[in-house]
Design a protein around this motif. Structure first.
Motif, PDB file in Angstrom:
ATOM      1  N   ARG A 125       0.378  -1.263   0.236  1.00 44.25           N
ATOM      2  CA  ARG A 125      -0.512  -0.307   0.267  1.00 44.25           C
ATOM      3  C   ARG A 125       0.835   1.812   0.085  1.00 44.25           C
ATOM      4  NH1 ARG A 125      -6.068  -0.792   0.263  1.00 44.25           N
ATOM      5  NH2 ARG A 125      -5.898  -3.493   0.375  1.00 44.25           N
ATOM      6  N   GLU A 126       0.161   2.540   0.035  1.00 44.18           N
ATOM      7  CA  GLU A 126       1.197   3.700  -0.655  1.00 44.18           C
ATOM      8  C   GLU A 126       0.463   5.010   0.566  1.00 44.18           C
ATOM      9  OE1 GLU A 126       3.854   5.010  -2.070  1.00 44.18           O
ATOM     10  OE2 GLU A 126       3.428   2.776  -3.405  1.00 44.18           O
ATOM     11  N   GLU A 127       1.335   5.718   1.293  1.00 39.68           N
ATOM     12  CA  GLU A 127       1.175   6.551   2.554  1.00 39.68           C
ATOM     13  C   GLU A 127      -0.152   7.068   1.424  1.00 39.68           C
ATOM     14  OE1 GLU A 127       3.745   9.715   4.728  1.00 39.68           O
ATOM     15  OE2 GLU A 127       2.953  10.263   2.306  1.00 39.68           O
ATOM     16  N   LEU A 128      -1.297   7.519   2.317  1.00 39.19           N
ATOM     17  CA  LEU A 128      -1.314   7.381   3.892  1.00 39.19           C
ATOM     18  C   LEU A 128      -2.630   6.357   3.703  1.00 39.19           C
ATOM     19  CD1 LEU A 128      -2.730   7.737   6.605  1.00 39.19           C
ATOM     20  CD2 LEU A 128      -0.253   8.125   6.924  1.00 39.19           C
ATOM     21  N   SER A 129      -1.851   5.619   3.890  1.00 35.87           N
ATOM     22  CA  SER A 129      -3.181   3.946   3.661  1.00 35.87           C
ATOM     23  C   SER A 129      -4.031   3.840   5.619  1.00 35.87           C
ATOM     24  CB  SER A 129      -2.857   2.593   3.028  1.00 35.87           C
ATOM     25  OG  SER A 129      -2.757   2.940   1.805  1.00 35.87           O
ATOM     26  N   ALA A 130      -5.046   3.610   5.531  1.00 37.70           N
ATOM     27  CA  ALA A 130      -5.202   3.146   7.069  1.00 37.70           C
ATOM     28  C   ALA A 130      -6.781   2.928   7.125  1.00 37.70           C
ATOM     29  CB  ALA A 130      -4.983   5.116   7.844  1.00 37.70           C
ATOM     30  N   ALA A 131      -7.665   1.930   8.376  1.00 34.81           N
ATOM     31  CA  ALA A 131      -8.966   2.143   7.965  1.00 34.81           C
ATOM     32  C   ALA A 131      -9.587   2.717   9.212  1.00 34.81           C
ATOM     33  CB  ALA A 131      -8.869   0.398   8.696  1.00 34.81           C
ATOM     34  N   PRO A 132     -10.820   3.179   8.671  1.00 36.45           N
ATOM     35  CA  PRO A 132     -11.689   3.508   9.242  1.00 36.45           C
ATOM     36  C   PRO A 132     -11.941   3.472  10.557  1.00 36.45           C
ATOM     37  CG  PRO A 132     -12.342   1.929   7.671  1.00 36.45           C
ATOM     38  CD  PRO A 132     -11.690   1.955   7.299  1.00 36.45           C
ATOM     39  N   ASP A 133     -12.696   4.687  11.324  1.00 32.69           N
ATOM     40  CA  ASP A 133     -12.658   4.871  12.320  1.00 32.69           C
ATOM     41  C   ASP A 133     -13.639   4.736  12.835  1.00 32.69           C
ATOM     42  OD1 ASP A 133     -11.092   5.744  15.354  1.00 32.69           O
ATOM     43  OD2 ASP A 133     -13.298   6.727  15.585  1.00 32.69           O
ATOM     44  N   PRO A 134     -14.138   3.001  13.661  1.00 35.14           N
ATOM     45  CA  PRO A 134     -15.193   2.399  13.669  1.00 35.14           C
ATOM     46  C   PRO A 134     -16.096   3.737  14.836  1.00 35.14           C
ATOM     47  CG  PRO A 134     -14.234   1.855  15.456  1.00 35.14           C
ATOM     48  CD  PRO A 134     -13.012   2.391  14.453  1.00 35.14           C
ATOM     49  N   GLY A 135     -15.587   5.220  14.948  1.00 33.84           N
ATOM     50  CA  GLY A 135     -16.625   5.910  15.886  1.00 33.84           C
ATOM     51  C   GLY A 135     -17.129   6.799  14.645  1.00 33.84           C
ATOM     52  N   TRP A 136     -16.552   6.877  13.482  1.00 37.73           N
ATOM     53  CA  TRP A 136     -16.192   8.243  12.202  1.00 37.73           C
ATOM     54  C   TRP A 136     -15.754   8.185  11.386  1.00 37.73           C
ATOM     55  CZ3 TRP A 136     -20.252  11.611  12.663  1.00 37.73           C
ATOM     56  CH2 TRP A 136     -20.434  12.704  11.726  1.00 37.73           C
ATOM     57  N   PRO A 137     -16.322   7.204  10.123  1.00 42.40           N
ATOM     58  CA  PRO A 137     -16.474   6.125   9.258  1.00 42.40           C
ATOM     59  C   PRO A 137     -15.008   7.079   8.266  1.00 42.40           C
ATOM     60  CG  PRO A 137     -17.908   4.712   9.685  1.00 42.40           C
ATOM     61  CD  PRO A 137     -17.689   6.237  10.428  1.00 42.40           C
ATOM     62  N   ASP A 138     -14.862   8.877   8.179  1.00 40.55           N
ATOM     63  CA  ASP A 138     -14.938   9.457   7.003  1.00 40.55           C
ATOM     64  C   ASP A 138     -14.162   9.774   7.896  1.00 40.55           C
ATOM     65  OD1 ASP A 138     -16.704   8.996   5.256  1.00 40.55           O
ATOM     66  OD2 ASP A 138     -17.839  11.260   5.701  1.00 40.55           O
ATOM     67  N   CYS A 139     -13.403   9.174   8.646  1.00 41.60           N
ATOM     68  CA  CYS A 139     -11.775   9.178   9.011  1.00 41.60           C
ATOM     69  C   CYS A 139     -11.059   7.907   9.302  1.00 41.60           C
ATOM     70  CB  CYS A 139     -12.088  10.202  11.083  1.00 41.60           C
ATOM     71  SG  CYS A 139     -12.359  11.669  11.259  1.00 41.60           S
ATOM     72  N   PHE A 140     -10.090   8.312   9.343  1.00 42.17           N
ATOM     73  CA  PHE A 140      -8.772   6.401   9.261  1.00 42.17           C
ATOM     74  C   PHE A 140      -8.679   6.909  10.408  1.00 42.17           C
ATOM     75  CE2 PHE A 140      -6.336   9.755   7.457  1.00 42.17           C
ATOM     76  CZ  PHE A 140      -5.568  10.065   8.748  1.00 42.17           C
ATOM     77  N   ASN A 141      -8.232   5.648  11.275  1.00 40.79           N
ATOM     78  CA  ASN A 141      -8.108   5.464  12.433  1.00 40.79           C
ATOM     79  C   ASN A 141      -6.061   4.964  12.561  1.00 40.79           C
ATOM     80  OD1 ASN A 141      -6.702   3.278  15.123  1.00 40.79           O
ATOM     81  ND2 ASN A 141      -8.990   4.162  15.413  1.00 40.79           N
ATOM     82  N   SER A 142      -5.899   5.962  13.311  1.00 38.40           N
ATOM     83  CA  SER A 142      -3.833   6.145  13.259  1.00 38.40           C
ATOM     84  C   SER A 142      -3.257   5.133  14.222  1.00 38.40           C
ATOM     85  CB  SER A 142      -3.545   7.792  13.608  1.00 38.40           C
ATOM     86  OG  SER A 142      -4.395   8.007  15.064  1.00 38.40           O
ATOM     87  N   GLY A 143      -4.024   4.421  14.182  1.00 40.51           N
ATOM     88  CA  GLY A 143      -2.856   3.087  14.833  1.00 40.51           C
ATOM     89  C   GLY A 143      -2.129   2.048  14.527  1.00 40.51           C
ATOM     90  N   VAL A 144      -3.493   2.588  12.929  1.00 43.08           N
ATOM     91  CA  VAL A 144      -2.278   1.203  11.769  1.00 43.08           C
ATOM     92  C   VAL A 144      -2.611   1.898  10.505  1.00 43.08           C
ATOM     93  CG1 VAL A 144      -2.218  -1.378  10.747  1.00 43.08           C
ATOM     94  CG2 VAL A 144      -3.012  -1.052  13.101  1.00 43.08           C
ATOM     95  N   PHE A 145      -1.264   2.334   9.740  1.00 51.00           N
ATOM     96  CA  PHE A 145      -1.531   3.094   8.823  1.00 51.00           C
ATOM     97  C   PHE A 145       0.522   2.582   7.930  1.00 51.00           C
ATOM     98  CE2 PHE A 145       0.476   6.286  12.327  1.00 51.00           C
ATOM     99  CZ  PHE A 145       1.737   6.942  11.436  1.00 51.00           C
ATOM    100  N   VAL A 146       0.305   3.137   6.935  1.00 56.78           N
ATOM    101  CA  VAL A 146       1.342   3.056   5.819  1.00 56.78           C
ATOM    102  C   VAL A 146       1.907   4.073   5.760  1.00 56.78           C
ATOM    103  CG1 VAL A 146       2.266   2.283   3.138  1.00 56.78           C
ATOM    104  CG2 VAL A 146       0.773   0.810   4.654  1.00 56.78           C
ATOM    105  N   PHE A 147       3.556   4.744   5.428  1.00 59.84           N
ATOM    106  CA  PHE A 147       3.429   5.679   5.602  1.00 59.84           C
ATOM    107  C   PHE A 147       5.119   5.823   4.894  1.00 59.84           C
ATOM    108  CE2 PHE A 147       5.485   5.376   9.518  1.00 59.84           C
ATOM    109  CZ  PHE A 147       6.953   5.458   9.850  1.00 59.84           C
ATOM    110  N   ARG A 148       5.798   6.580   3.693  1.00 64.29           N
ATOM    111  CA  ARG A 148       7.335   7.260   3.753  1.00 64.29           C
ATOM    112  C   ARG A 148       7.227   8.476   4.464  1.00 64.29           C
ATOM    113  NH1 ARG A 148       8.418   4.403  -0.942  1.00 64.29           N
ATOM    114  NH2 ARG A 148       7.145   3.679  -1.931  1.00 64.29           N
ATOM    115  N   PRO A 149       8.596   7.947   4.753  1.00 64.68           N
ATOM    116  CA  PRO A 149       8.741   8.917   5.662  1.00 64.68           C
ATOM    117  C   PRO A 149       9.337  10.433   4.945  1.00 64.68           C
ATOM    118  CG  PRO A 149       9.866   6.683   6.820  1.00 64.68           C
ATOM    119  CD  PRO A 149       9.112   6.806   5.311  1.00 64.68           C
ATOM    120  N   SER A 150       9.350  11.182   5.932  1.00 65.77           N
ATOM    121  CA  SER A 150      10.238  12.449   4.998  1.00 65.77           C
ATOM    122  C   SER A 150       9.695  13.328   5.614  1.00 65.77           C
ATOM    123  CB  SER A 150       8.392  12.720   3.447  1.00 65.77           C
ATOM    124  OG  SER A 150       9.104  13.782   3.394  1.00 65.77           O
TER     125      SER A 150
END
Length: 339
Positions: A125-150
């Motif tokens: 996957r590419e930045e910023l890939s993450a799963a939806p937050d159960p409380g507000w699915p239009d937001c992602f949950n930042s507990g797991v995410f793919v990123f590219r250091p920069s």
């Protein structure tokens, strides 16, 4: 200050963060779970200044690299930003992962997550890939995410922090504000929920958990009460603590403690005398409440006032997970309704 070792460019790593001893223990369980499920990637943990030496040494036995991070005293751009927004200190520490530019791509995982299946495919996957937050699915949950250091992204994130703050007071609000087009721009960056199964969602949509829960790859112990808030007897496989505050399914909580007691504690006791957590609470078996084990049990009468109080507790995330609102009791209700 960030202390890093010299490693080749074009590397990919799992990264987590531990700001204190409790989260360091959680990070070690996460690391062992990744190892147990045969990850081919190396593991990195960022350690804050409040993590004790024994826990740092323990982490070094699981992780390939232990990076010491102290944003509050770093003297870099984060330090200057904190002069304006000291309330975001912990958030800045997590955002520091974007400075790990000696890695090409990373998967960040909170220290209160646990892997239950191999997840190496996340690096596709590419930045910023993450799963939806159960409380507000239009937001992602930042507990797991793919990123590219920069360093460029890091600087922009700090600028965003100082100018806009965080709508939830933490890193998730900052990241969702900065990556504001996540919900609509690219569906390929929406990770399936199985990569960040937020434990509280198990109780809010039980039929879906029954249908898809077996496919879970990462469990996230959301909420104020973490797995390390309890104590565990490895001989009886019983957990002690206020189970009414538990925000996860008992099976996952038991899995966390089994892994901690069998793999992490023995490692920590090698010369350091690691002691288990103590909560001072009454011991509760995770094999099920007495009500769910009794085949003749029926749900007690609930008065309208009690029903309203129960509703309020659900809305506040304080459901009686080990009693009336246990998984077994709710499942019985659903089964009866769906017949």
């Amino acid at each position: 200050m960030l202390l890093i070792s010299s490693v080749p460019i074009q590397t990919r790593r799992f990264v987590t963060l531990a700001t204190n001893d409790s989260y360091a223990r959680g990070a070690m369980v996460l690391g062992k779970s990744l190892r147990n499920h045969k990850t081919t990637r190396k593991l990195v943990v960022m350690i804050g200044p409040h993590v004790s030496d024994p826990l740092q040494r323990g982490a070094s036995k699981i992780f390939d690299e232990v990076l010491l991070v102290d944003v509050l005293d770093s003297g870099d751009r984060a330090h200057l930003a904190l002069m304006k927004r000291p309330d975001l200190g912990v958030t800045f520490t997590k955002l520091h992962c974007w400075t790990l530019t000696h890695y090409s791509k990373c998967v960040f995982m909170d220290a209160d997550t646990m892997v239950v299946q191999n997840v190496d495919e996340l690096f596709d996957r590419e930045e910023l890939s993450a799963a939806p937050d159960p409380g507000w699915p239009d937001c992602f949950n930042s507990g797991v995410f793919v990123f590219r250091p920069s360093n460029e992204t890091y600087g922009k994130l700090l600028k965003y922090c100082t100018e806009h703050g965080s709508f939830d007071g933490g890193d998730q609000g900052v990241l969702n504000g900065y990556f504001s087009n996540w919900a609509t721009a690219d569906i390929s960056k929406h990770l399936p929920f199985i990569y960040n199964l937020s434990s509280i969602a198990i109780y809010t949509y039980l039929p879906a958990f029954k249908q898809y829960g077996g496919n879970a790859k990462v469990v996230h112990f959301l909420g104020q009460t973490k797995p390390w808030s309890y104590t565990f007897d490895p001989e009886t496989k019983r957990i002690s603590g206020d189970m009414q505050e538990a925000s996860t399914h008992p099976t996952f909580l038991l899995d966390w403690w089994m892994l901690y007691s069998s793999s992490v504690v023995p490692m920590m006791t090698e010369g350091y005398g690691e002691q288990p957590f103590h909560s001072g609470c009454v011991e509760v078996s995770l094999e099920g409440s007495s009500a769910s084990q009794d085949p003749h049990h029926t749900e007690p009468y609930v008065s309208p006032q009690a029903s309203e109080e129960r509703k309020q507790k659900w809305e506040q995330g304080q459901a009686d997970y080990m009693g009336m609102d246990s998984f077994d009791n709710i499942q019985k209700k659903l089964d009866a309704f769906l017949k």
